[in-house]
Design an enzyme around this catalytic site. Structure first.
Site, PDB file in Angstrom:
ATOM      1  N   MET A   1       0.871  -1.183   0.000  1.00 33.80           N
ATOM      2  CA  MET A   1       0.000   0.000   0.000  1.00 33.80           C
ATOM      3  C   MET A   1       0.903   1.226   0.000  1.00 33.80           C
ATOM      4  SD  MET A   1      -2.968   1.419   0.031  1.00 33.80           S
ATOM      5  CE  MET A   1      -2.960   3.202  -0.161  1.00 33.80           C
ATOM      6  N   GLU A   2       0.656   2.088  -0.980  1.00 36.07           N
ATOM      7  CA  GLU A   2       1.577   3.185  -1.280  1.00 36.07           C
ATOM      8  C   GLU A   2       1.405   4.392  -0.366  1.00 36.07           C
ATOM      9  OE1 GLU A   2      -1.030   2.072  -2.964  1.00 36.07           O
ATOM     10  OE2 GLU A   2      -2.071   3.648  -4.084  1.00 36.07           O
TER      11      GLU A   2
ATOM     12  N   HIS B   1       6.010  -1.503  -7.880  1.00 38.84           N
ATOM     13  CA  HIS B   1       4.644  -1.031  -8.085  1.00 38.84           C
ATOM     14  C   HIS B   1       4.325   0.112  -7.105  1.00 38.84           C
ATOM     15  CE1 HIS B   1       0.287  -1.518  -8.990  1.00 38.84           C
ATOM     16  NE2 HIS B   1       0.169  -1.144  -7.727  1.00 38.84           N
ATOM     17  N   GLU B   2       4.573  -0.123  -5.835  1.00 36.89           N
ATOM     18  CA  GLU B   2       4.202   0.887  -4.831  1.00 36.89           C
ATOM     19  C   GLU B   2       4.991   2.178  -5.005  1.00 36.89           C
ATOM     20  OE1 GLU B   2       1.535   0.112  -3.622  1.00 36.89           O
ATOM     21  OE2 GLU B   2       1.660  -2.059  -3.842  1.00 36.89           O
TER      22      GLU B   2
ATOM     23  N   HIS C   1       3.586   4.411  -7.608  1.00 35.08           N
ATOM     24  CA  HIS C   1       2.422   5.206  -7.205  1.00 35.08           C
ATOM     25  C   HIS C   1       2.813   6.614  -6.743  1.00 35.08           C
ATOM     26  CE1 HIS C   1      -1.150   2.756  -7.519  1.00 35.08           C
ATOM     27  NE2 HIS C   1      -0.653   1.755  -6.801  1.00 35.08           N
TER      28      HIS C   1
ATOM     29  N   GLU D   1      -4.204   2.608 -10.796  1.00 38.56           N
ATOM     30  CA  GLU D   1      -3.614   1.269 -10.844  1.00 38.56           C
ATOM     31  C   GLU D   1      -3.162   0.862 -12.246  1.00 38.56           C
ATOM     32  OE1 GLU D   1      -2.638  -0.018  -8.240  1.00 38.56           O
ATOM     33  OE2 GLU D   1      -3.860   0.945  -6.698  1.00 38.56           O
TER      34      GLU D   1
ATOM     35  N   ASP E   1     -15.017  -1.616  -2.638  1.00 38.05           N
ATOM     36  CA  ASP E   1     -14.351  -2.892  -2.370  1.00 38.05           C
ATOM     37  C   ASP E   1     -15.018  -4.050  -3.097  1.00 38.05           C
ATOM     38  OD1 ASP E   1     -12.068  -2.355  -0.953  1.00 38.05           O
ATOM     39  OD2 ASP E   1     -13.028  -2.465   1.010  1.00 38.05           O
TER      40      ASP E   1
ATOM     41  N   TYR F   1      -6.142  -2.835 -12.984  1.00 33.70           N
ATOM     42  CA  TYR F   1      -4.693  -2.984 -13.137  1.00 33.70           C
ATOM     43  C   TYR F   1      -4.344  -3.470 -14.535  1.00 33.70           C
ATOM     44  CZ  TYR F   1      -4.434  -3.037  -7.966  1.00 33.70           C
ATOM     45  OH  TYR F   1      -4.521  -2.725  -6.647  1.00 33.70           O
TER      46      TYR F   1
HETATM   47  N1  BES Z   1      -3.199   0.812  -3.758  1.00 39.56           N
HETATM   48  C1  BES Z   1      -3.129  -0.596  -3.904  1.00 39.56           C
HETATM   49  C2  BES Z   1      -3.814  -1.330  -2.790  1.00 39.56           C
HETATM   50  C3  BES Z   1      -5.263  -0.989  -2.610  1.00 39.56           C
HETATM   51  C4  BES Z   1      -6.084  -0.710  -3.686  1.00 39.56           C
HETATM   52  C5  BES Z   1      -5.794  -0.985  -1.353  1.00 39.56           C
HETATM   53  C6  BES Z   1      -7.426  -0.396  -3.482  1.00 39.56           C
HETATM   54  C7  BES Z   1      -7.123  -0.680  -1.154  1.00 39.56           C
HETATM   55  C8  BES Z   1      -7.937  -0.393  -2.225  1.00 39.56           C
HETATM   56  C9  BES Z   1      -1.678  -1.081  -4.032  1.00 39.56           C
HETATM   57  O1  BES Z   1      -0.875  -0.207  -4.746  1.00 39.56           O
HETATM   58  C10 BES Z   1      -1.691  -2.358  -4.826  1.00 39.56           C
HETATM   59  O2  BES Z   1      -2.072  -2.293  -5.951  1.00 39.56           O
HETATM   60  N2  BES Z   1      -1.258  -3.460  -4.244  1.00 39.56           N
HETATM   61  C11 BES Z   1      -1.150  -4.717  -4.941  1.00 39.56           C
HETATM   62  C12 BES Z   1       0.276  -4.870  -5.405  1.00 39.56           C
HETATM   63  C13 BES Z   1       0.476  -5.522  -6.716  1.00 39.56           C
HETATM   64  C14 BES Z   1      -0.422  -5.120  -7.811  1.00 39.56           C
HETATM   65  C15 BES Z   1       1.923  -5.425  -7.147  1.00 39.56           C
HETATM   66  C16 BES Z   1      -1.525  -5.840  -4.002  1.00 39.56           C
HETATM   67  O3  BES Z   1      -1.689  -5.578  -2.811  1.00 39.56           O
HETATM   68  O4  BES Z   1      -1.680  -6.949  -4.445  1.00 39.56           O
HETATM   69 ZN    ZN Z   2      -1.369  -0.196  -6.781  1.00 45.41          ZN
END
Ligand code: BES
Ligand code: ZN
Length: 638
Positions: free
Chosen positions: A280-281, A305-306, A309, A328, A386, A394
């Protein structure tokens, strides 16, 4: 009142510019208490009130410009929470500022926070607290205009008996001084001061507190930012090793493509295993799942990835959940450009291959809710973002950008455009329309007629609003790094009519595969009809898949084993897969990352719903509140 479908705040009338938090963490009561003072700017005439988003907060007092005032909490909406209405004593003039302080305590139902008992941490000696505010849980940490359309700076004072970290620059005590300012950890209260001078959306506000220590990564010459890792002392060596080679190097490489990093500090924090995401970024301080500590640096792409962001999301921000793909999709696209820059074009292609299966699965899962198969999702007021969270934004997003890159003439043409995009919109929150308008105007100025013709030939409607399980365009990738995994999977597929005792496979088949190639092998296997149960047993025996500690590989094996819910293999492996996610596999480590626990509960639920529900209920509190909510929904759907 609000253009954001997930917020009840009146940010279009009066907007928060700065928040000052004053918090005390009480680990024994599991409560954060204190105040949040917003400095708001009046945007419209005749504004009579300030409306904040809140959920599950115990609010005791509100002050406007230092004067106690009346407030009213609206009835709780199941997704958006309770709007907090604060009457203004007089109608302020447009452009003036108002200070609103709310005094409150968090409660047990504050979804953003997970409180861990000491047994749930690595060290087992101290409790732990961490937050997860994205997408709409900041409102359970403080009253706020909880929409990514609003960006605020923030300052914070946090009193805690354990080191407290925030998504900001540490002001005091100094980070390079003794841990916990030399006081007794777990006993003495230290007040930590933080400053976030860059305006950020509310979902990037974060806090974590526990027995954590910091180790800086080697600095890079000529850079004014610093980078390092936080973890519990028991994990700091492993965490440092896993990320020290790549973090600063990727950040510096990203800076050759986009404008310089703006947040001064880029630290990563390795959380306890219940952390519900891979990463989480949070500004200045990316949160990471400990499952990334594979011991072979094979999962650093999550860090890449993070950190990406920092520009795409934390710099240029989606205006609201409908345009989430701008965060994303761009981040995933850029993450893979960096793979090409630092490794090879083949590595970039391989990442798309890795992602393609996840996209297919996500699109399939939403066959009954095709709206969530779209890139742009028009959320109804109060619809839960959610519910729509998946790999679609993504992967569809990254593929869309790759498609545009190819139409417009490749990376050479596209990366200067990316620079201009970041430069134009950093600090703002935008919609897809704004993105598209800029894209056209950039290429009108850089290339003219030809480029506009190329853009006009894009099937925008299909990319934005297309449903179904296929991308609008069949994409070609460099698959050279995936070939051997494809071949091995095909060989297994062809062997399905051979007796299990006569199978001609050996451990050495996968000797030359790296971790991600093993994932591609298993993912490919899953695209064929389920193998006979006897074959799955052999598959496991030869390659030791149900013993492997790398969670990405282990998950894919269980997906293969549980592919046919009525098979003997599924019945045999479902209990084991469940034990693995809840930590009853002898490790005691829960797989709280939703990417791992949700598919396992869902697949095992299809095999034996009673067992899946029973195991979940017995271990529920080991999971983060967000994960609890979503696993429950998943299990209800089988
Ligand atoms: N920002 C997201 C996590 C997120 C998105 C939390 C929406 C709550 C709501 C984070 O950057 C992310 O995409 N995490 C991915 C990493 C992966 C794509 C490399 C994960 O947690 O799987
Ligand atoms: Zn992300």
């Amino acid at each position: 009142m609000s253009a954001d479908p997930t917020s009840q705040s009146n940010y279009l009338q009066i907007v928060s510019e700065h928040i000052d938090f004053n918090w005390t963490i009480d680990f024994s009561k599991k409560i954060v208490s204190g105040s949040a003072t917003h400095t708001l700017k009046v945007l419209q005439s005749s504004v009579k009130e300030v409306i904040f988003d809140t959920a599950a907060l115990d609010i005791s007092k509100v002050e406007v410009d230092g004067q106690t005032t009346t407030f009213k909490l609206g009835t709780a909406h199941p997704v958006m929470g309770s709007a907090l209405f604060i009457a203004l004593p007089s109608i302020p003039t447009v452009g003036s500022h108002v200070k609103v302080t709310t005094f409150y305590k968090t409660t047990e139902s504050c979804t953003a926070l997970q409180w861990l008992d000491k047994e749930q941490t690595q060290g087992g000696k101290f409790p732990y607290l961490f937050s997860q505010c994205q997408p709409i849980y900041m409102r359970t940490l403080a009253p706020a205009q909880d929409t990514p359309s609003v960006k605020t700076t923030y300052t914070a004072k946090v009193s805690s008996v354990l080191p407290a970290l925030m998504s900001a620059v540490r002001v005091a005590p100094p980070q390079d001084g003794p841990s916990h300012d030399g006081k007794v950890i777990g006993k003495d209260v230290v007040t930590y001061t933080y400053d976030q001078p860059v305006p950020i959306p509310s979902y990037l506000i974060a806090i974590a507190a526990g027995n954590v220590v910091h180790r800086p990564f080697p600095s890079i010459e000529g850079k004014s930012w610093t980078s390092g890792v936080w973890a519990e002392p028991e994990l700091i060596d492993a965490a440092y090793w896993e990320f020290c080679e790549d973090t600063a190097r990727f950040l510096a490489t990203e800076e050759t493509i986009v404008p310089p990093y703006r947040f001064k500090v880029y630290d990563v924090l390795v959380l306890p295993p219940s952390f519900p995401y891979g990463g989480m970024e949070n500004a200045c301080l990316t949160f990471l799942t400990p499952t990334l500590l594979a011991g072979d640096r094979s999962l650093v792409d999550v860090v890449v990835h993070e950190l990406t962001h920092s520009w795409f999301g934390n710099g240029v921000t989606h205006a609201n959940a409908t345009h989430f793909w701008l965060n994303e999709g761009f981040t995933t696209y850029m993450e893979r450009v960096l793979q090409e820059k630092l490794h090879s074009p083949a590595a970039r292609g391989f990442s798309y291959v890795l992602g393609a299966k996840g996209l297919k699965d996500a699109l399939k899962l939403y066959e009954d809710r095709p709206k969530y198969q779209r890139l742009i999702i028009n959320f109804e007021k109060g619809e839960d973002p959610d519910d729509a969270y998946s790999e679609v934004p993504y992967e569809k997003g990254a593929n869309f950008l790759l498609h545009l890159e190819r139409k417009l003439g490749g990376l050479e043409v596209f990366l200067p455009y990316i620079y201009d995009y970041v430069n134009t919109f950093t600090g703002t929150s935008i919609t897809t329309e704004q993105w598209k308008t800029h894209l056209y105007s950039y290429f009108k100025a850089h290339g003219g007629e030809d480029k506009i013709k190329a853009l006009d030939s894009v099937d925008w409607n299909a990319w934005f609003y297309g449903e179904g399980t296929e991308l609008p365009v069949k994409m070609e990738y460099d698959t050279s790094l995936a070939e051997s995994a494809y071949e091995l999977a095909a060989r297994w597929d062809k062997s399905r009519h051979t007796a299990a005792s006569k199978l001609d496979f050996k451990e050495a088949d996968i000797d030359s595969f790296n971790a991600n190639q093993k994932v591609v092998f298993l993912q490919t296997l899953e695209t064929y009809p389920p193998l006979p149960s006897s074959h799955i047993e052999v598959l496991d025996k030869i390659y030791h898949l149900s013993k492997i500690t790398n969670a990405e590989i282990r998950l894919r094996f269980y997906e293969v084993a549980l592919q046919d819910p009525s098979s003997a293999a599924a019945k045999a492996y479902a209990p084991q897969a469940l034990d693995w996610v809840v930590g009853e596999d002898g490790t005691g480590i829960v797989k709280g990352r939703m990417k791992f626990c949700r598919p396992v509960f869902l697949a095992a639920g299809k095999v034996d719903k009673r067992l899946a529900v029973k195991i979940f209920e017995a271990h529920k509190t080991a999971f983060h509140p967000i994960a609890q909510k979503l696993i429950e929904k998943d299990l209800n759907s089988v």
